[in-house]
Motif scaffolding. Sequence first.
Motif, mmCIF file in Angstrom:
data_model
loop_
_atom_site.group_PDB
_atom_site.id
_atom_site.type_symbol
_atom_site.label_atom_id
_atom_site.label_comp_id
_atom_site.label_asym_id
_atom_site.label_seq_id
_atom_site.Cartn_x
_atom_site.Cartn_y
_atom_site.Cartn_z
ATOM 1 N N VAL A 611 0.858 -1.192 0.000
ATOM 2 C CA VAL A 611 0.000 0.000 0.000
ATOM 3 C C VAL A 611 0.890 1.237 0.000
ATOM 4 O O VAL A 611 1.913 1.287 0.709
ATOM 5 N N ASP A 612 0.544 2.223 -0.813
ATOM 6 C CA ASP A 612 1.215 3.511 -0.696
ATOM 7 C C ASP A 612 0.206 4.633 -0.806
ATOM 8 O O ASP A 612 -0.948 4.419 -1.152
ATOM 9 N N CYS A 613 0.655 5.840 -0.476
ATOM 10 C CA CYS A 613 -0.224 6.999 -0.422
ATOM 11 C C CYS A 613 0.479 8.162 -1.110
ATOM 12 O O CYS A 613 1.682 8.366 -0.931
ATOM 13 N N THR A 614 -0.260 8.897 -1.913
ATOM 14 C CA THR A 614 0.301 10.069 -2.596
ATOM 15 C C THR A 614 -0.544 11.286 -2.272
ATOM 16 O O THR A 614 -1.766 11.243 -2.358
ATOM 17 N N ASN A 615 0.137 12.384 -1.886
ATOM 18 C CA ASN A 615 -0.517 13.633 -1.501
ATOM 19 C C ASN A 615 -0.025 14.742 -2.431
ATOM 20 O O ASN A 615 1.142 14.754 -2.835
ATOM 21 N N SER A 616 -0.905 15.663 -2.777
ATOM 22 C CA SER A 616 -0.541 16.705 -3.741
ATOM 23 C C SER A 616 0.614 17.580 -3.252
ATOM 24 O O SER A 616 1.319 18.185 -4.055
ATOM 25 N N THR A 617 0.818 17.640 -1.948
ATOM 26 C CA THR A 617 1.934 18.442 -1.429
ATOM 27 C C THR A 617 3.060 17.582 -0.877
ATOM 28 O O THR A 617 4.085 18.116 -0.442
ATOM 29 N N SER A 618 2.850 16.257 -0.864
ATOM 30 C CA SER A 618 3.809 15.297 -0.290
ATOM 31 C C SER A 618 4.087 15.578 1.173
ATOM 32 O O SER A 618 5.106 15.142 1.718
ATOM 33 N N ALA A 619 3.207 16.348 1.824
ATOM 34 C CA ALA A 619 3.444 16.717 3.220
ATOM 35 C C ALA A 619 2.453 16.052 4.164
ATOM 36 O O ALA A 619 2.564 16.193 5.376
ATOM 37 N N ARG A 620 1.492 15.351 3.625
ATOM 38 C CA ARG A 620 0.450 14.753 4.443
ATOM 39 C C ARG A 620 0.923 13.407 4.973
ATOM 40 O O ARG A 620 1.599 12.645 4.276
ATOM 41 N N THR A 621 0.573 13.085 6.184
ATOM 42 C CA THR A 621 0.874 11.781 6.781
ATOM 43 C C THR A 621 -0.426 11.137 7.240
ATOM 44 O O THR A 621 -1.228 11.778 7.927
ATOM 45 N N LEU A 622 -0.636 9.894 6.833
ATOM 46 C CA LEU A 622 -1.784 9.133 7.305
ATOM 47 C C LEU A 622 -1.418 8.448 8.608
ATOM 48 O O LEU A 622 -0.295 7.969 8.784
ATOM 49 N N VAL A 623 -2.364 8.363 9.520
ATOM 50 C CA VAL A 623 -2.144 7.772 10.831
ATOM 51 C C VAL A 623 -3.101 6.592 11.001
ATOM 52 O O VAL A 623 -4.242 6.612 10.505
ATOM 53 N N ASN A 624 -2.630 5.556 11.693
ATOM 54 C CA ASN A 624 -3.446 4.372 11.981
ATOM 55 C C ASN A 624 -4.025 3.770 10.687
ATOM 56 O O ASN A 624 -5.217 3.515 10.570
ATOM 57 N N LEU A 625 -3.150 3.533 9.733
ATOM 58 C CA LEU A 625 -3.546 2.964 8.447
ATOM 59 C C LEU A 625 -3.825 1.480 8.625
ATOM 60 O O LEU A 625 -3.063 0.757 9.273
ATOM 61 N N LYS A 626 -4.925 1.002 8.040
ATOM 62 C CA LYS A 626 -5.269 -0.409 8.159
ATOM 63 C C LYS A 626 -5.890 -0.912 6.856
ATOM 64 O O LYS A 626 -6.459 -0.134 6.080
ATOM 65 N N VAL A 627 -5.769 -2.224 6.638
ATOM 66 C CA VAL A 627 -6.332 -2.894 5.463
ATOM 67 C C VAL A 627 -7.407 -3.853 5.947
ATOM 68 O O VAL A 627 -7.211 -4.592 6.921
ATOM 69 N N LEU A 628 -8.554 -3.865 5.249
ATOM 70 C CA LEU A 628 -9.653 -4.745 5.613
ATOM 71 C C LEU A 628 -10.059 -5.583 4.410
ATOM 72 O O LEU A 628 -10.069 -5.099 3.276
ATOM 73 N N ALA A 629 -10.391 -6.844 4.656
ATOM 74 C CA ALA A 629 -10.935 -7.728 3.621
ATOM 75 C C ALA A 629 -12.350 -8.083 4.015
ATOM 76 O O ALA A 629 -12.587 -8.648 5.082
ATOM 77 N N ASP A 630 -13.299 -7.697 3.159
ATOM 78 C CA ASP A 630 -14.723 -7.948 3.411
ATOM 79 C C ASP A 630 -15.154 -7.446 4.777
ATOM 80 O O ASP A 630 -15.922 -8.088 5.500
ATOM 81 N N GLY A 631 -14.624 -6.277 5.159
ATOM 82 C CA GLY A 631 -15.050 -5.620 6.374
ATOM 83 C C GLY A 631 -14.279 -5.982 7.625
ATOM 84 O O GLY A 631 -14.491 -5.394 8.685
ATOM 85 N N THR A 632 -13.374 -6.973 7.533
ATOM 86 C CA THR A 632 -12.602 -7.414 8.700
ATOM 87 C C THR A 632 -11.132 -7.058 8.508
ATOM 88 O O THR A 632 -10.553 -7.351 7.454
ATOM 89 N N GLN A 633 -10.535 -6.431 9.538
ATOM 90 C CA GLN A 633 -9.133 -6.051 9.409
ATOM 91 C C GLN A 633 -8.252 -7.275 9.282
ATOM 92 O O GLN A 633 -8.419 -8.280 9.974
ATOM 93 N N ILE A 634 -7.295 -7.198 8.344
ATOM 94 C CA ILE A 634 -6.278 -8.232 8.188
ATOM 95 C C ILE A 634 -4.914 -7.572 8.331
ATOM 96 O O ILE A 634 -4.707 -6.445 7.903
ATOM 97 N N GLY A 635 -3.995 -8.269 8.937
ATOM 98 C CA GLY A 635 -2.691 -7.668 9.175
ATOM 99 C C GLY A 635 -2.730 -6.673 10.324
ATOM 100 O O GLY A 635 -3.754 -6.468 10.978
ATOM 101 N N THR A 636 -1.604 -6.016 10.569
ATOM 102 C CA THR A 636 -1.473 -5.074 11.680
ATOM 103 C C THR A 636 -1.834 -3.659 11.230
ATOM 104 O O THR A 636 -2.012 -3.390 10.044
#
Length: 850
Positions: A611-636
């Motif tokens: 997973v990666d994230c792109t911001n128009s200013t490259s200055a934004r940081t995402l916090v508490n990023l998570k991935v879900l499969a069919d509504g349930t979190q998978i991974g940390t």
Amino acid sequence: MTDVLKIGKKALTVSVVFTTILWSIGFAALVAPLVVKADVALVAGDVIQGTSTKNVFYYSADGKRYTFPTDKVFFSWYKDWSMVKKIPDAQMGNITIGGTVAYKAGTQLVKIQTDPKVYAVEPGGSIRWVETEAIAVSLYGSDWAKKVHDVDPTIFPYVYKVGSSVNTASYPVGALVKVGSDYFYVNAANSKQKVSADVLTANGFQTKYAVTAANLDGYTAGTDMATDVALKTVAGTGSAVVVGGGTTVVAGSGLTVALAADTPVAATIVTDSTNTTDGAQALIPAMKLNFTAAADGDVKVKTVKLTRTGISADTDVVNMYLYDGDTQLASSPSIATKVFTFNNSSGLFTVSKGTTKVITVKFDLKNSASAGITVGFQVVALGDIVTDGAAVTGNFPVLSNTMTGATVTDLGQFALANVSPTADADVDPGQVGYEIWRFTATTQSQDVELRSIKFTLIGSFNIADLKNFALYDGGTQIGTTVADIAADKTVTIKPAVPYAFTKGTVKTLSLKADIVSGSTRTFRASLQNAGDLIIYDKGYGVFLKHNGLDSFAVVSPGAGIDYTIASGSLSMSVAVDSPTGNIASSTTGVLLSKFNVKANGEDVKITTITVDCTNSTSARTLVNLKVLADGTQIGTTQSSLACDGTDWAPTFGSTWIVRAGTTSVLTIKADITGSSSAAQTVHADVAGGTAQGLTSLNAPTVSALVGRTLTIAAGTLSVSKNSSFGNKISTNPTGTVNGAGVKIGSFVVNGGAGEDAEVSQIAVVDVSAGETASTHYNASLYLQNLKLMHGATQLGAVLSNPASGASAVQSHTFNISPVITIKAGEQYVVDVVADIKSNSQTAASPIVNF
């Protein structure tokens, strides 16, 4: 049955609960043909076979015989066929069928084609669901999937009993485990017994089915195993046969046989006299018989004997059939001097208690049969009908009407021939409407209707691998789509309106299907039997034989010409409902992207996603990023990720398995920190990943996908004065004295750009003009029954007496229930309404503002 075993050259498949199985192992090559007349002494544990049949059974201590449903089941108990004992057919017929044999405990894993759950087998046919792949790998190794065998769903509930699931890495009872050079038998939960080489042989263990473990240190050691006859007891309990639901089968006491009132009348039957290959009438209805069961139980009919009448020869009838409505029950009876015998020890059909089943007898006429022949049939005596014990009654003989032969020179013809495939080919899974067979249909002499066509699918595929079968004539579909293959691996297409073929034409037809799953497995389509193709001559009003031939020739691409389903793949796309537009700044758990992930061909385990994230200013940081499969979190959860293209690759182990033919939804969520700035955008993407096909063990590609671009916007509400409701003056007053329900103010609540907002409380304040130090003109002096309105909807309760006091500013609070939702960017109008008191001042009086 869907997995039929054959001993000999020919096999007849009958789908009933306790099915007789014919095996293709060339048994005659192993055991010389025997002619057995005297009964053979049997002991419990014998494997027996009739003299003239190919069926093999286990003879149990309860005096019954039990069917092996597949060769895999047989070889889970025995290494070879050397123990098979021949007995007379008559002796075999006197031994009651007791049931069907289950896999030997600990030898294989099982599943049914319509359910992805995999089960371990314990003694007595008890099965336990292995809950996760991680447990399966721990117990049976990384190639555990190769140990899984499908069980026909039609016999599954009668043979196996579902027990508690396997939810820890503990071997089920019955497992044979090899540790170093020693073998152990798991005898109970976490209990082990050492098995010597002699005892392995004595108890019928086959070391090829042993699983390997580094140790069994967590298992309680029992005494060394001794010879145990129970471990070699294949089946049989000595109790009554019980079927699904625990209901004992009770046979009815009586069966009445009679000619149906609507039995076919005497008629002319036709053959083409041009030459011996121009055809004759087929599926001629000869008679209808009513079989009526007594009210005390169902009756199974095993034998129907029909004796030919009239001036004709046995060879004038090239095939006969029994039909229940449009369903063919049996064909190809044995023939012995006018007597045509349909026989099936497992039952030709069953008549439910207290009901009547109508059976139609049909036959095909020989090509070039002589004009003037007469053909009829009769049930001569009650002994011609054999049941499972019910007494047969009726007025015998039961006679049909007589059919008389005639000849024509232009009987219709209809022939099918393969076009493609002409050689083995691979087909990628996941394809929709794939052409699996192309063939021509040639029509001659008369216009012809296709009434029904039954395709038999051949190969190693599972029933769920192919779906949505449709037959096409060019761009025109014939009949409707058949969603699923039947349990006997056939697909029947029966147009509601018969499909017409004009004489003298050659049409190219296509059978299409969706390739859902089945990586590494094979299939091909075919027509196997005369009754699989129902064609009708519109000119003469009779049914025809395929290609006008007395003997049906199988129609297929050719023996050994198969499609092989390629290794599985993943189809990935941005979901149509992936978010667009604005998202709110300084909010948590924001949905950033949504992707559809479909597995084609086989179950696919996805172990990582980048997973990666792109911001128009490259200055934004995402916090508490998570991935879900069919509504349930998978991974940390990732604590932070800079939106400058930096990758994050969470691992999932075996927690995310996308089943073949299904679509899983992958979502990416995170907290949006900081405030918004003008035109600042962000998108969360999938940059790749790793996956494994659980059948082929190949590595399908995890595609890179760019999520939709989102704009970070403020999520707060703002309030402004409603410009359409201006200030009031004496010439345009707010209202009159004693006025009721007067609008005295109006405001607009503006939704934030970033997200919706819920409002549960609104407070308004009054500010009066013209006050002195000792005089305050609050709303309470002039107004009563103060309330808020949105159009015709009241918000909160009415304030009968607004607040008053020594301050120039008074607050009036309205609690709103249920809460109101103001959409992002929405303008929500709130009006302030009240009654004007009688002591209100004149136009020169002080002014009250809200």
